[in-house]
Design an enzyme around this catalytic site. Structure first.
Site, PDB file in Angstrom:
ATOM      1  N   LEU A   1       0.823  -1.215   0.000  1.00 41.20           N
ATOM      2  CA  LEU A   1       0.000   0.000   0.000  1.00 41.20           C
ATOM      3  C   LEU A   1       0.851   1.256   0.000  1.00 41.20           C
ATOM      4  O   LEU A   1       0.450   2.292  -0.504  1.00 41.20           O
ATOM      5  CB  LEU A   1      -0.915   0.016   1.224  1.00 41.20           C
ATOM      6  CG  LEU A   1      -2.007  -1.044   1.284  1.00 41.20           C
ATOM      7  CD1 LEU A   1      -2.685  -1.027   2.643  1.00 41.20           C
ATOM      8  CD2 LEU A   1      -3.034  -0.811   0.185  1.00 41.20           C
TER       9      LEU A   1
ATOM     10  N   GLN B   1       5.020   3.004   1.350  1.00 39.90           N
ATOM     11  CA  GLN B   1       6.304   2.871   2.027  1.00 39.90           C
ATOM     12  C   GLN B   1       6.503   4.071   2.935  1.00 39.90           C
ATOM     13  O   GLN B   1       6.324   5.208   2.503  1.00 39.90           O
ATOM     14  CB  GLN B   1       7.396   2.830   0.955  1.00 39.90           C
ATOM     15  CG  GLN B   1       8.801   3.108   1.444  1.00 39.90           C
ATOM     16  CD  GLN B   1       9.608   1.842   1.623  1.00 39.90           C
ATOM     17  OE1 GLN B   1       9.664   1.029   0.693  1.00 39.90           O
ATOM     18  NE2 GLN B   1      10.214   1.668   2.780  1.00 39.90           N
TER      19      GLN B   1
ATOM     20  N   PHE C   1       9.937   3.878   8.247  1.00 39.30           N
ATOM     21  CA  PHE C   1      10.393   2.715   8.998  1.00 39.30           C
ATOM     22  C   PHE C   1      10.120   1.382   8.328  1.00 39.30           C
ATOM     23  O   PHE C   1      10.471   0.344   8.841  1.00 39.30           O
ATOM     24  CB  PHE C   1       9.772   2.726  10.395  1.00 39.30           C
ATOM     25  CG  PHE C   1      10.295   3.851  11.215  1.00 39.30           C
ATOM     26  CD1 PHE C   1      11.466   3.695  11.937  1.00 39.30           C
ATOM     27  CD2 PHE C   1       9.664   5.073  11.230  1.00 39.30           C
ATOM     28  CE1 PHE C   1      11.982   4.739  12.672  1.00 39.30           C
ATOM     29  CE2 PHE C   1      10.170   6.125  11.961  1.00 39.30           C
ATOM     30  CZ  PHE C   1      11.335   5.960  12.684  1.00 39.30           C
TER      31      PHE C   1
ATOM     32  N   LYS D   1       7.440  -0.892   5.246  1.00 46.66           N
ATOM     33  CA  LYS D   1       6.364  -0.888   4.257  1.00 46.66           C
ATOM     34  C   LYS D   1       5.020  -1.206   4.884  1.00 46.66           C
ATOM     35  O   LYS D   1       4.956  -1.844   5.930  1.00 46.66           O
ATOM     36  CB  LYS D   1       6.682  -1.926   3.184  1.00 46.66           C
ATOM     37  CG  LYS D   1       7.883  -1.501   2.372  1.00 46.66           C
ATOM     38  CD  LYS D   1       8.286  -2.535   1.355  1.00 46.66           C
ATOM     39  CE  LYS D   1       9.428  -1.971   0.525  1.00 46.66           C
ATOM     40  NZ  LYS D   1      10.172  -2.977  -0.191  1.00 46.66           N
TER      41      LYS D   1
ATOM     42  N   ASP E   1       2.733  13.824  14.211  1.00 48.47           N
ATOM     43  CA  ASP E   1       3.152  13.623  12.825  1.00 48.47           C
ATOM     44  C   ASP E   1       1.921  13.685  11.915  1.00 48.47           C
ATOM     45  O   ASP E   1       1.753  12.860  11.031  1.00 48.47           O
ATOM     46  CB  ASP E   1       3.869  12.275  12.704  1.00 48.47           C
ATOM     47  CG  ASP E   1       4.779  12.207  11.479  1.00 48.47           C
ATOM     48  OD1 ASP E   1       5.077  13.268  10.893  1.00 48.47           O
ATOM     49  OD2 ASP E   1       5.180  11.094  11.117  1.00 48.47           O
TER      50      ASP E   1
ATOM     51  N   LYS F   1       0.074  14.660   8.957  1.00 48.62           N
ATOM     52  CA  LYS F   1       0.496  15.056   7.609  1.00 48.62           C
ATOM     53  C   LYS F   1      -0.348  14.250   6.620  1.00 48.62           C
ATOM     54  O   LYS F   1      -1.015  13.285   7.020  1.00 48.62           O
ATOM     55  CB  LYS F   1       1.986  14.762   7.428  1.00 48.62           C
ATOM     56  CG  LYS F   1       2.302  13.297   7.679  1.00 48.62           C
ATOM     57  CD  LYS F   1       3.728  12.954   7.411  1.00 48.62           C
ATOM     58  CE  LYS F   1       3.888  11.456   7.577  1.00 48.62           C
ATOM     59  NZ  LYS F   1       5.206  10.977   7.285  1.00 48.62           N
TER      60      LYS F   1
ATOM     61  N   ASN G   1      -0.874  10.485   6.589  1.00 47.76           N
ATOM     62  CA  ASN G   1      -1.532   9.878   7.744  1.00 47.76           C
ATOM     63  C   ASN G   1      -3.019  10.213   7.820  1.00 47.76           C
ATOM     64  O   ASN G   1      -3.684   9.869   8.779  1.00 47.76           O
ATOM     65  CB  ASN G   1      -0.830  10.311   9.038  1.00 47.76           C
ATOM     66  CG  ASN G   1       0.512   9.627   9.189  1.00 47.76           C
ATOM     67  OD1 ASN G   1       0.713   8.522   8.692  1.00 47.76           O
ATOM     68  ND2 ASN G   1       1.442  10.285   9.860  1.00 47.76           N
TER      69      ASN G   1
ATOM     70  N   ASP H   1      -1.513   6.243  12.449  1.00 47.60           N
ATOM     71  CA  ASP H   1      -0.291   6.434  13.245  1.00 47.60           C
ATOM     72  C   ASP H   1      -0.509   7.237  14.521  1.00 47.60           C
ATOM     73  O   ASP H   1       0.441   7.772  15.079  1.00 47.60           O
ATOM     74  CB  ASP H   1       0.825   7.111  12.423  1.00 47.60           C
ATOM     75  CG  ASP H   1       1.396   6.172  11.373  1.00 47.60           C
ATOM     76  OD1 ASP H   1       1.086   4.975  11.431  1.00 47.60           O
ATOM     77  OD2 ASP H   1       2.133   6.642  10.503  1.00 47.60           O
TER      78      ASP H   1
ATOM     79  N   THR I   1      10.292  17.566   3.408  1.00 47.52           N
ATOM     80  CA  THR I   1      10.296  18.869   4.070  1.00 47.52           C
ATOM     81  C   THR I   1       9.267  18.897   5.186  1.00 47.52           C
ATOM     82  O   THR I   1       8.186  18.328   5.046  1.00 47.52           O
ATOM     83  CB  THR I   1       9.965  19.979   3.053  1.00 47.52           C
ATOM     84  OG1 THR I   1       8.736  19.611   2.428  1.00 47.52           O
ATOM     85  CG2 THR I   1      11.055  20.135   2.036  1.00 47.52           C
TER      86      THR I   1
HETATM   87  P1  ATP Z   1       6.024   7.793   8.076  1.00 47.39           P
HETATM   88  O1  ATP Z   1       7.045   6.753   7.929  1.00 47.39           O
HETATM   89  O2  ATP Z   1       6.565   9.109   8.383  1.00 47.39           O
HETATM   90  O3  ATP Z   1       4.914   7.363   9.000  1.00 47.39           O
HETATM   91  P2  ATP Z   1       4.063   7.430   6.090  1.00 47.39           P
HETATM   92  O4  ATP Z   1       2.907   7.827   6.942  1.00 47.39           O
HETATM   93  O5  ATP Z   1       3.987   7.767   4.643  1.00 47.39           O
HETATM   94  O6  ATP Z   1       5.387   8.044   6.656  1.00 47.39           O
HETATM   95  P3  ATP Z   1       3.518   4.705   6.718  1.00 47.39           P
HETATM   96  O7  ATP Z   1       2.768   5.098   7.940  1.00 47.39           O
HETATM   97  O8  ATP Z   1       4.470   3.595   6.804  1.00 47.39           O
HETATM   98  O9  ATP Z   1       4.375   5.905   6.195  1.00 47.39           O
HETATM   99  O10 ATP Z   1       2.458   4.433   5.560  1.00 47.39           O
HETATM  100  C1  ATP Z   1       2.831   4.302   4.212  1.00 47.39           C
HETATM  101  C2  ATP Z   1       1.620   4.463   3.309  1.00 47.39           C
HETATM  102  O11 ATP Z   1       0.768   3.330   3.446  1.00 47.39           O
HETATM  103  C3  ATP Z   1       0.767   5.654   3.658  1.00 47.39           C
HETATM  104  O12 ATP Z   1       1.188   6.761   2.946  1.00 47.39           O
HETATM  105  C4  ATP Z   1      -0.643   5.220   3.249  1.00 47.39           C
HETATM  106  O13 ATP Z   1      -0.908   5.565   1.933  1.00 47.39           O
HETATM  107  C5  ATP Z   1      -0.594   3.714   3.356  1.00 47.39           C
HETATM  108  N1  ATP Z   1      -1.283   3.266   4.567  1.00 47.39           N
HETATM  109  C6  ATP Z   1      -0.809   3.318   5.828  1.00 47.39           C
HETATM  110  N2  ATP Z   1      -1.697   2.826   6.717  1.00 47.39           N
HETATM  111  C7  ATP Z   1      -2.782   2.435   5.998  1.00 47.39           C
HETATM  112  C8  ATP Z   1      -4.062   1.847   6.335  1.00 47.39           C
HETATM  113  N3  ATP Z   1      -4.388   1.556   7.607  1.00 47.39           N
HETATM  114  N4  ATP Z   1      -4.934   1.603   5.348  1.00 47.39           N
HETATM  115  C9  ATP Z   1      -4.610   1.909   4.058  1.00 47.39           C
HETATM  116  N5  ATP Z   1      -3.452   2.460   3.686  1.00 47.39           N
HETATM  117  C10 ATP Z   1      -2.521   2.723   4.623  1.00 47.39           C
HETATM  118 MG    MG Z   2       1.919   6.914   8.414  1.00 51.79          MG
END
Ligand code: ATP
Ligand code: MG
Length: 457
Positions: free
Chosen positions: A18, A20, A23, A25, A134, A136, A139, A152, A174
């Site tokens: 879905l 990355q 930390f 995938k 966090d 953004k 999330n 998150d 950024t």
């Molecule tokens: P960070 O590492 O700073 O948290 P991030 O939020 O992009 O950055 P992840 O939380 O690992 O990283 O999530 C990666 C991607 O996976 C997200 O951008 C989102 O599109 C998808 N994702 C995360 N959680 C879910 C979920 N519960 N249901 C559907 N898609 C999700």
């Molecule tokens: Mg996230």
């Protein structure tokens, strides 16, 4: 993960990637037991350990499992192997909110809806002592009904380690959504930092672009630290006023959630919607809103936080847990459960310490050592395996939210269990918010029994 099949711990069939994150995938997966769609975030333990955040993440996750709200992605389960941590979460089918914004700014009606849902989710978590830190676009997800699902939440230790580790910091892009005091890396208040980020989100939803942006990073930092932004011409006055209060670089002056809720735009929304909203308000309230309001009342009055909606969602959570009848996480193994217990409390540390001291006195136990947050209670009579000793350690999540661990450090396990069940647990009853781990199922069953009653209200 099995190498032959794409199955995780024989319980989840892993599907497509879905996304990355910093930390690791996130994968789509389906429970082999309930067939429920989930998202599984696979975190590399090494990356977390490098920044010394492992313990904190475990604690946050413990708390996060207690936070249930219609606009927050629920953490269903945590699993761990030697090198990986797996967060099994509710799956947000609608993808990211910002895929909508990428197509252009939202209609004021829609922005109003998502912003209200965001503030409600954030407020709910803050009332439970959980911060996001966090917030953004990545999330902010949507479910199949196009309602917001914040992901998150409760993993602020991860956000923290990203900032502590310069390397990780550069990979997360950024810091457009980050409050000035967070960038300065001084101590900061998670509540205020979240409100700043909500302000940035509101701006982006209505404008279709970021409030603080510059191709030069230093210049961008400068704008953030001064709170320098310009609203486009189409922003109504009440939105401008709200944004100025939320994007105040001084966290002390920044709007609180209460102030946001009082603002005319939050309450009424765009003029075109005003009539419709008034009609809606007279009719039945949105169940999601209702759950939130009742939860808040409970939080403020400091009573058992069991509302109809909390009970309902705990029930849903437990159907999954009970049906797969298993370890909720690699962190709370059975063998430990017999020798240690954990609870959360909404009392200040001093109240918890005084209560433990009273208990020790009544049980004629000596308080042997008292370091910051650690009490050692030692029985004076020799038991089957020497004097029974207990360590009670108090971890601060916020000044009014603590996780307390009571462990047997010496003596017989049976004696420990007896004293816990007969004396210590009952004596702690009114300061305990939730006992963790072994009582979870019992507790959920009690909660589940309350559902029909609550639903009739
Ligand atoms: P960070 O590492 O700073 O948290 P991030 O939020 O992009 O950055 P992840 O939380 O690992 O990283 O999530 C990666 C991607 O996976 C997200 O951008 C989102 O599109 C998808 N994702 C995360 N959680 C879910 C979920 N519960 N249901 C559907 N898609 C999700
Ligand atoms: Mg996230």
């Amino acid at each position: 993960m099995d190498s032959t099949t794409n199955t995780l711990m024989q319980r989840y069939e892993l599907g497509r990637l879905l996304g990355q994150g910093t930390f690791g995938k996130v994968y789509y997966a389906r429970s082999s037991i309930t067939n429920q769609s989930v998202a599984i975030k696979v975190i590399d333990k090494d990356k977390v350990i490098r920044t010394g955040q492992c313990e904190r993440i475990k604690r946050e996750v413990t708390i996060m499992r207690l936070v249930r709200h219609p606009y927050i992605i629920q953490l269903l389960e945590i699993m761990a192997t030697k090198s990986k941590i797996y967060f099994v979460m509710e799956y947000a089918k609608g993808g990211e909110l910002f895929d909508l914004v990428a197509k252009g700014k939202l209609k004021e009606d829609d922005a109003h809806k998502y912003f209200r849902q965001l503030v409600k989710a954030v407020d709910f978590c803050h009332s439970r002592g959980v911060y996001h830190r966090d917030i953004k676009p990545e999330n902010l997800l949507l479910d199949e009904n196009e309602d917001l699902k914040v992901s998150d939440f409760g993993l602020s230790a991860l956000a923290e380690s990203k900032r502590k580790d310069g390397l990780l910091h550069t990979t997360c892009g950024t810091p457009s959504y980050v409050a000035p005091e967070v960038i300065r890396r001084k101590g900061y208040d998670g509540t205020k930092a979240d409100i700043w980020s909500c302000g940035v989100v509101l701006f982006v939803l209505l404008a279709g672009y970021l409030p603080f942006h510059d191709s030069n990073l230093i210049e961008m930092y400068r704008k953030i630290s001064k709170g320098e932004f310009t609203c486009p011409s189409w922003f109504p006055n009440n939105v401008r006023r709200l944004l100025c209060k939320m994007l105040d670089p001084d966290p002390e002056n920044r709007a609180t959630v209460a102030k946001i809720r009082e603002s005319s735009w939050f309450r009424k929304g765009p003029n075109s919607r005003q009539k419709k909203l008034e009609v809606e308000n007279k009719a039945i309230t949105n169940p999601a809103d209702q759950s939130h309001e009742s939860d808040n009342v409970v939080a403020e009055s400091n009573q058992e936080p069991v509302s109809a909606a909390a009970a309902a969602s705990i029930n849903a959570f437990d159907i999954i847990c009970l049906s797969s009848g298993f370890n909720l996480s690699g962190f709370f193994e059975d063998s430990f459960r017999r020798r240690e217990a954990r609870f959360t409390s909404r009392q200040p540390a001093q109240v918890i310490i005084s209560r433990l001291e009273e208990i020790a006195k009544r049980l004629k136990m000596k308080i042997k050592k008292k370091a910051a947050g650690l009490l050692k209670l030692e029985g004076v009579q020799e038991g089957r395996k020497g004097n029974l000793s207990l360590d009670a350690e108090i971890f601060e999540i916020t000044p009014f939210f603590h996780l307390v661990e009571v462990k047997k450090s010496n003596g017989d396990t049976m004696e420990y269990q007896e004293i816990m069940d007969k004396d210590i647990r009952p004596a702690l009853k009114d300061i305990v918010w939730v006992w963790q781990g072994e009582n979870q199922q019992e507790q959920s069953q009690q909660l589940a029994q309350q559902i029909p009653e609550n639903n009739q209200q």
